[in-house]
Design a protein around this motif. Structure first.
Motif, PDB file in Angstrom:
ATOM      1  N   ALA A 103       0.830  -1.206   0.000  1.00 24.27           N
ATOM      2  CA  ALA A 103       0.000   0.000   0.000  1.00 24.27           C
ATOM      3  C   ALA A 103       0.863   1.254   0.000  1.00 24.27           C
ATOM      4  O   ALA A 103       0.594   2.221  -0.728  1.00 24.27           O
ATOM      5  CB  ALA A 103      -0.938  -0.011   1.209  1.00 24.27           C
ATOM      6  N   VAL A 104       1.923   1.239   0.806  1.00 21.20           N
ATOM      7  CA  VAL A 104       2.852   2.383   0.846  1.00 21.20           C
ATOM      8  C   VAL A 104       3.528   2.569  -0.508  1.00 21.20           C
ATOM      9  O   VAL A 104       3.600   3.679  -1.043  1.00 21.20           O
ATOM     10  CB  VAL A 104       3.896   2.186   1.970  1.00 21.20           C
ATOM     11  N   ARG A 119       5.165  14.144  -3.855  1.00 19.91           N
ATOM     12  CA  ARG A 119       4.027  13.724  -3.038  1.00 19.91           C
ATOM     13  C   ARG A 119       4.300  12.322  -2.478  1.00 19.91           C
ATOM     14  O   ARG A 119       3.912  11.299  -3.058  1.00 19.91           O
ATOM     15  CB  ARG A 119       2.724  13.762  -3.841  1.00 19.91           C
ATOM     16  N   THR A 120       4.978  12.292  -1.345  1.00 17.68           N
ATOM     17  CA  THR A 120       5.371  11.028  -0.714  1.00 17.68           C
ATOM     18  C   THR A 120       4.832  10.876   0.704  1.00 17.68           C
ATOM     19  O   THR A 120       4.872   9.779   1.265  1.00 17.68           O
ATOM     20  CB  THR A 120       6.902  10.906  -0.657  1.00 17.68           C
ATOM     21  N   ASP A 121       4.331  11.958   1.296  1.00 15.56           N
ATOM     22  CA  ASP A 121       3.912  11.904   2.695  1.00 15.56           C
ATOM     23  C   ASP A 121       2.596  11.138   2.848  1.00 15.56           C
ATOM     24  O   ASP A 121       1.655  11.317   2.072  1.00 15.56           O
ATOM     25  CB  ASP A 121       3.724  13.308   3.266  1.00 15.56           C
ATOM     26  N   ILE A 122       2.544  10.315   3.894  1.00 15.35           N
ATOM     27  CA  ILE A 122       1.344   9.540   4.209  1.00 15.35           C
ATOM     28  C   ILE A 122       0.896   9.912   5.615  1.00 15.35           C
ATOM     29  O   ILE A 122       1.674   9.801   6.570  1.00 15.35           O
ATOM     30  CB  ILE A 122       1.621   8.033   4.100  1.00 15.35           C
ATOM     31  N   ILE A 123      -0.323  10.363   5.737  1.00 15.83           N
ATOM     32  CA  ILE A 123      -0.878  10.754   7.035  1.00 15.83           C
ATOM     33  C   ILE A 123      -1.424   9.526   7.743  1.00 15.83           C
ATOM     34  O   ILE A 123      -2.186   8.741   7.173  1.00 15.83           O
ATOM     35  CB  ILE A 123      -1.990  11.804   6.852  1.00 15.83           C
ATOM     36  N   THR A 124      -1.027   9.355   9.007  1.00 20.33           N
ATOM     37  CA  THR A 124      -1.535   8.261   9.836  1.00 20.33           C
ATOM     38  C   THR A 124      -2.001   8.831  11.172  1.00 20.33           C
ATOM     39  O   THR A 124      -1.862  10.033  11.421  1.00 20.33           O
ATOM     40  CB  THR A 124      -0.461   7.185  10.059  1.00 20.33           C
ATOM     41  N   PHE A 125      -2.504   7.959  12.058  1.00 20.30           N
ATOM     42  CA  PHE A 125      -3.183   8.458  13.253  1.00 20.30           C
ATOM     43  C   PHE A 125      -2.715   7.776  14.535  1.00 20.30           C
ATOM     44  O   PHE A 125      -2.333   6.606  14.539  1.00 20.30           O
ATOM     45  CB  PHE A 125      -4.697   8.289  13.080  1.00 20.30           C
ATOM     46  N   ALA A 126      -2.781   8.535  15.618  1.00 16.55           N
ATOM     47  CA  ALA A 126      -2.388   8.031  16.929  1.00 16.55           C
ATOM     48  C   ALA A 126      -3.207   6.792  17.280  1.00 16.55           C
ATOM     49  O   ALA A 126      -4.407   6.727  17.025  1.00 16.55           O
ATOM     50  CB  ALA A 126      -2.604   9.112  17.983  1.00 16.55           C
ATOM     51  N   GLY A 127      -2.537   5.808  17.856  1.00 21.52           N
ATOM     52  CA  GLY A 127      -3.196   4.570  18.241  1.00 21.52           C
ATOM     53  C   GLY A 127      -3.233   3.525  17.153  1.00 21.52           C
ATOM     54  O   GLY A 127      -3.718   2.416  17.373  1.00 21.52           O
ATOM     55  N   ILE A 137       6.023   0.213  11.067  1.00 25.25           N
ATOM     56  CA  ILE A 137       6.316   0.860  12.351  1.00 25.25           C
ATOM     57  C   ILE A 137       6.564   2.353  12.157  1.00 25.25           C
ATOM     58  O   ILE A 137       6.230   3.167  13.024  1.00 25.25           O
ATOM     59  CB  ILE A 137       7.485   0.189  13.092  1.00 25.25           C
ATOM     60  N   ALA A 138       7.124   2.728  11.023  1.00 23.33           N
ATOM     61  CA  ALA A 138       7.300   4.154  10.735  1.00 23.33           C
ATOM     62  C   ALA A 138       5.953   4.829  10.561  1.00 23.33           C
ATOM     63  O   ALA A 138       5.765   5.987  10.960  1.00 23.33           O
ATOM     64  CB  ALA A 138       8.160   4.348   9.489  1.00 23.33           C
ATOM     65  N   ALA A 139       5.012   4.109   9.990  1.00 29.11           N
ATOM     66  CA  ALA A 139       3.662   4.651   9.810  1.00 29.11           C
ATOM     67  C   ALA A 139       3.011   4.939  11.148  1.00 29.11           C
ATOM     68  O   ALA A 139       2.283   5.923  11.303  1.00 29.11           O
ATOM     69  CB  ALA A 139       2.818   3.674   9.007  1.00 29.11           C
ATOM     70  N   VAL A 140       3.262   4.086  12.137  1.00 26.09           N
ATOM     71  CA  VAL A 140       2.678   4.277  13.470  1.00 26.09           C
ATOM     72  C   VAL A 140       3.452   5.342  14.248  1.00 26.09           C
ATOM     73  O   VAL A 140       2.862   6.239  14.836  1.00 26.09           O
ATOM     74  CB  VAL A 140       2.663   2.941  14.229  1.00 26.09           C
ATOM     75  N   GLY A 141       4.756   5.193  14.270  1.00 20.92           N
ATOM     76  CA  GLY A 141       5.607   6.223  14.855  1.00 20.92           C
ATOM     77  C   GLY A 141       5.724   6.230  16.354  1.00 20.92           C
ATOM     78  O   GLY A 141       6.490   7.030  16.913  1.00 20.92           O
ATOM     79  N   SER A 142       5.011   5.366  17.076  1.00 16.19           N
ATOM     80  CA  SER A 142       5.071   5.377  18.531  1.00 16.19           C
ATOM     81  C   SER A 142       6.411   4.829  19.015  1.00 16.19           C
ATOM     82  O   SER A 142       7.032   3.991  18.365  1.00 16.19           O
ATOM     83  CB  SER A 142       3.938   4.539  19.121  1.00 16.19           C
ATOM     84  N   PRO A 154      11.289   7.597   6.266  1.00 15.95           N
ATOM     85  CA  PRO A 154      10.653   8.916   6.354  1.00 15.95           C
ATOM     86  C   PRO A 154       9.359   8.987   5.558  1.00 15.95           C
ATOM     87  O   PRO A 154       9.006   8.062   4.821  1.00 15.95           O
ATOM     88  CB  PRO A 154      11.716   9.840   5.753  1.00 15.95           C
ATOM     89  N   GLY A 155       8.662  10.113   5.723  1.00 19.63           N
ATOM     90  CA  GLY A 155       7.498  10.367   4.889  1.00 19.63           C
ATOM     91  C   GLY A 155       6.165  10.064   5.535  1.00 19.63           C
ATOM     92  O   GLY A 155       5.158   9.929   4.826  1.00 19.63           O
ATOM     93  N   PHE A 156       6.127   9.966   6.877  1.00 19.46           N
ATOM     94  CA  PHE A 156       4.859   9.729   7.567  1.00 19.46           C
ATOM     95  C   PHE A 156       4.555  10.906   8.486  1.00 19.46           C
ATOM     96  O   PHE A 156       5.423  11.408   9.190  1.00 19.46           O
ATOM     97  CB  PHE A 156       4.908   8.424   8.369  1.00 19.46           C
ATOM     98  N   VAL A 157       3.296  11.329   8.470  1.00 18.57           N
ATOM     99  CA  VAL A 157       2.830  12.437   9.294  1.00 18.57           C
ATOM    100  C   VAL A 157       1.813  11.888  10.277  1.00 18.57           C
ATOM    101  O   VAL A 157       0.786  11.329   9.868  1.00 18.57           O
ATOM    102  CB  VAL A 157       2.181  13.538   8.423  1.00 18.57           C
TER     103      VAL A 157
END
Length: 393
Positions: A103-104, A119-127, A137-142, A154-157
């Motif tokens: 998917a990424v 346009r490489t940034d992917i927005i993800t959400f807490a939890g 794990i980069a997508a989650v970022g915790s 890189p590239g996850f917000v």
């Protein structure tokens, strides 16, 4: 001395040798009522007769040939998924983590081919939880998921959960996609509101951003719809699927619209085992059963029955449980003690449950569970809660 199995799991002192429906038999012959279903994997229960028959038949014919050749079983399952979802095309994987990786790649390749490589940034959400690979794990970022594994891709917000204004502010010229679980599983059984999902779709439509749903845990009938996003009346551009689709056999998939998949041409991705005849034959049988007339209606009826009983449990044990949350047969009990303590107390009652974040106990039974078994499960949870009240930590 290190164990022969890499010690990355904190395992319970239980070993199971046989399963049938919603029950597991331990090595000592004792029986356990399973409300975990392999973490939402055994959608049709243990040793489902239809899946055993399909596995046996296919195993006697062909297991693996590789994607160098056409695979009729793969085509059958892909056709079923396309016919019953938003998707135009499907790529098969072995797991949800692999689905996340594709998917990424897919959303970033889409923009590269469209002449917007920035346009490489992917927005993800807490939890969130999207797997345990480097991208996931980069997508989650915790810190819990990423500590010690840097440098991160890189590239996850990372944004707060259910905050549409934060999303509007974050989407910009470098945004490729928004990635979200319609119902967070590991994050504590947190359904996104219909308004939030609809708002994300509107933002994506206005900006060209791709919307990616992770339905690895909440999909395949678990919420009473084939996929959880159907409740909100929105569709994604890309969707990750796994767990229940194989009914216990390792199988995953990425579903996409023709537009979203347009960058994925020959040679851009591959998998040795993904879409093998054995897995796809089983996946097709799971799809046939879950989409059969009346099946999902039955899931919703069971969910209403279980939720009502759980609400009574919360009322009876306010020192242990404070809330029931979730959708369908993807339910959570918000706990006062640590969920691990509740899981342990349930083990003593021969009941299997699954802990999650946000102090939540996950209940993810087989979609085929009977009302009698659900009632028995609540009775055992009641006994576990009584024990915790009498023996506080």
């Amino acid at each position: 001395m290190i164990a022969s199995i890499l010690p990355t799991y904190s395992r319970a002192p239980l070993a199971f040798v046989k399963g049938e429906g919603s029950w597991l038999e331990a090595a000592d012959g004792s029986r356990y009522l399973d409300l975990g279903a392999g973490i939402a994997v055994n959608a049709l229960g243990h040793a489902a007769p239809a899946l055993v028959a399909t596995l046996t038949e296919q195993a006697g014919k062909l297991w693996h040939v590789s994607n160098l050749y056409q695979i009729p079983e793969q085509e059958k399952l892909a056709d079923l998924l396309v016919a019953t979802t938003f998707a135009d095309t499907v790529f098969f994987t072995n797991s949800g983590t692999e689905a996340c990786e594709l998917a990424v790649k897919m959303v970033r390749k889409y923009w590269y081919e469209k002449g917007a490589p920035e346009r490489t940034d992917i927005i993800t959400f807490a939890g969130a939880f999207h797997g345990r690979s480097s991208a996931a794990i980069a997508a989650v970022g915790s810190e819990k998921m990423t500590k010690g594994f840097g440098p991160l891709l890189p590239g996850f917000v990372h944004l707060p959960w259910d905050d549409l204004e934060a999303v509007k502010a974050a989407v910009g010229e470098t945004t490729a996609a928004i990635l979200i679980e319609p119902v967070q599983g590991e994050g504590g059984i947190r359904p996104a509101t219909d308004a939030f999902l609809k708002g994300l779709r509107e933002i994506c439509d206005a900006t060209g951003t791709l919307l990616v749903f992770d339905e690895v845990q909440c999909g395949m009938g678990r919420t009473g719809k084939l996929f959880a996003h159907e409740w909100a009346g929105v569709t994604p551009d890309v969707m990750m699927v796994a767990k229940g689709i194989g009914g216990g056999f390792p199988l995953g998939a990425v579903l996409a619209t023709e537009n979203a998949a347009s960058g994925m041409t020959a040679g851009s991705h591959g998998s040795t085992y993904g879409g093998n005849p054995l897995g796809c034959a089983i996946g097709a049988k799971v799809m046939e059963i879950v989409t059969a007339e009346g099946f999902l209606d039955a899931v919703s009826r069971k969910a209403a029955f279980l939720r009502q009983r759980l609400e009574g449990l919360v009322a009876a044990h306010p020192e242990v449980f404070t809330e029931v949350r979730g959708q369908g047969l993807m339910l959570g009990l918000k706990c006062v003690p640590a969920p691990a303590d509740v899981v342990k107390a349930a083990y003593a009652e021969h009941l299997l449950t699954v802990p999650a974040a946000d102090n939540v106990l996950r209940l993810l039974p087989a979609l085929t569970i009977s009302e009698d078994d659900m009632a028995e499960a609540v009775r055992r949870l009641d006994a576990a809660a009584a024990h915790l009240e009498q023996n506080p930590a």
